[in-house]
Design a protein around this motif. Structure first.
Motif, short mmCIF file in Angstrom:
data_model
loop_
_atom_site.label_atom_id
_atom_site.label_comp_id
_atom_site.label_asym_id
_atom_site.label_seq_id
_atom_site.Cartn_x
_atom_site.Cartn_y
_atom_site.Cartn_z
N GLU A 153 0.84 -1.19 0.00
CA GLU A 153 0.00 0.00 0.00
C GLU A 153 0.88 1.25 0.00
O GLU A 153 2.05 1.20 0.37
N THR A 156 0.05 7.08 3.78
CA THR A 156 -0.96 8.15 3.82
C THR A 156 -0.28 9.50 3.99
O THR A 156 0.94 9.57 4.25
N GLU A 159 1.20 9.72 7.40
CA GLU A 159 2.45 8.96 7.52
C GLU A 159 3.59 9.67 6.79
O GLU A 159 4.74 9.64 7.25
N PRO A 189 -1.79 5.96 12.96
CA PRO A 189 -3.20 5.58 12.73
C PRO A 189 -3.36 4.16 12.20
O PRO A 189 -4.43 3.56 12.37
N ARG A 190 -2.34 3.61 11.54
CA ARG A 190 -2.49 2.25 10.99
C ARG A 190 -1.50 1.26 11.64
O ARG A 190 -1.22 0.21 11.08
N TYR A 191 -1.01 1.61 12.83
CA TYR A 191 -0.02 0.74 13.49
C TYR A 191 -0.59 -0.65 13.74
O TYR A 191 0.02 -1.66 13.38
N ASN A 192 -1.75 -0.73 14.39
CA ASN A 192 -2.33 -2.04 14.72
C ASN A 192 -2.74 -2.80 13.47
O ASN A 192 -2.68 -4.03 13.43
N GLU A 193 -3.14 -2.07 12.45
CA GLU A 193 -3.63 -2.72 11.23
C GLU A 193 -2.50 -3.28 10.38
O GLU A 193 -2.59 -4.41 9.87
N LEU A 194 -1.39 -2.52 10.22
CA LEU A 194 -0.35 -2.91 9.26
C LEU A 194 1.02 -3.19 9.87
O LEU A 194 1.79 -3.97 9.32
#
Length: 301
Positions: A153, A156, A159, A189-194
């Protein structure tokens, strides 16, 4: 007249062939310094030829034929014993040669592995066996931990601001370096996700345990029929009862073009040769050279 010649020819031709062959092989054995087995066979052939000629002439009694036969049988038994013993000794020697060379090759390859690791960190090679053995037992090496894959991906804008603090365009998927840096941003914001399970790290581990006591390495040695690894065996030339060591020489600065590099040279003689009796039953093996940073072994040339 022709009939008489034919009878004589049939009577003496084969015994004469044996006799001449026996004389010929005896001459070769004496003049060419052949081994005992060849000489015994030559004598047997000569005796058989001579006995056959005399017996064909009617001047040799059957009792003497039995005597000659008995002597020939004894000589044949001796020849068999000598042959078997010689073949057995040669087979044992060849097996020992192969095993000795295999152990020597593996040990020198292990030394090369250790020396490369040390030189990468310190810029020089270990110069003596005691320090090398100590390094194998107590040394630490870097191990890279890699867990997770780079997300396919784009980063963002948030990021991007965290990573670069500018307005550069976002038109390609993130790189591994970007993923690594974002994995350290736990508030992202996307630490847990990615990035929660994305790990790139370097830790120090035991050289002995990570390399030489690993399951893969020990299994490889077992398949080759080698004894379990021991750091203390690395300096020892195999099959010398621990009395002979490889000679290790090092140079800290050897010119290679316009650069100075360290050099390593390890050499010695294993107590066997490819052919028994060749070079005094010795064969040289070596690793590296003092004229460059080439670390190839003699078995690879």
């Amino acid at each position: 007249m022709t009939s008489d010649f034919s009878v004589i020819f049939k009577k003496y031709s084969m015994p004469a062939i044996f006799l001449v062959a026996g004389l010929g092989t005896l001459y070769i054995g004496i003049t060419k310094d052949q081994g005992s087995m060849f000489m015994v066979a030559s004598i047997l052939m000569f005796i058989a030829g001579a006995a056959s000629v005399i017996y064909s002439s009617g001047k040799l009694k059957s009792t003497l034929i039995y005597v000659f036969g008995g002597l020939a049988a004894i000589a044949a038994a001796y020849t068999f014993f000598v042959t078997w013993n010689s073949v057995d000794e040669t087979m044992t020697y060849n097996e020992n040669y192969k095993k000795c060379k295999e152990i020597a090759k593996q040990n020198l390859q292990d030394v090369r592995f250790v020396q490369k690791l040390y030189a990468e960190k310190n810029g020089v090679y270990i110069s003596n066996w005691d320090d090398l053995v100590t390094f194998v037992k107590e040394g630490k090496v870097n191990k890279i931990i890699q867990e997770g894959v780079v997300p396919a991906e784009k980063i963002t804008s948030a990021e991007r601001d965290y990573l670069y603090h500018d307005n550069r365009p976002i038109d390609e998927n993130m790189t591994e370096e970007e993923a690594y840096r974002l994995s350290l941003w736990k508030e992202g914001p996307r630490y847990n996700e990615l990035f929660k399970d994305f790990v790139r790290d370097t830790i120090e581990v035991s050289l002995l345990e990570s390399k030489f006591l690993s399951t893969a390495y020990q299994s490889a040695r077992e398949k080759q029929g080698l004894y379990p690894f021991s750091p203390d065996s690395l300096p020892i030339i195999p099959y010398t009862n621990g009395k002979e060591r490889w000679i290790m020489e090092t140079a800290d600065s050897v010119m290679m073009g316009e650069s100075k590099v360290p050099a390593l040279y390890i050499h010695g003689f294993i107590p066997f040769a490819e052919y028994k009796g060749k070079n005094g039953d010795k064969e040289e093996m070596h690793l590296g050279t003092l004229s460059s940073n080439n670390l190839s072994g003699s078995w690879e040339e």
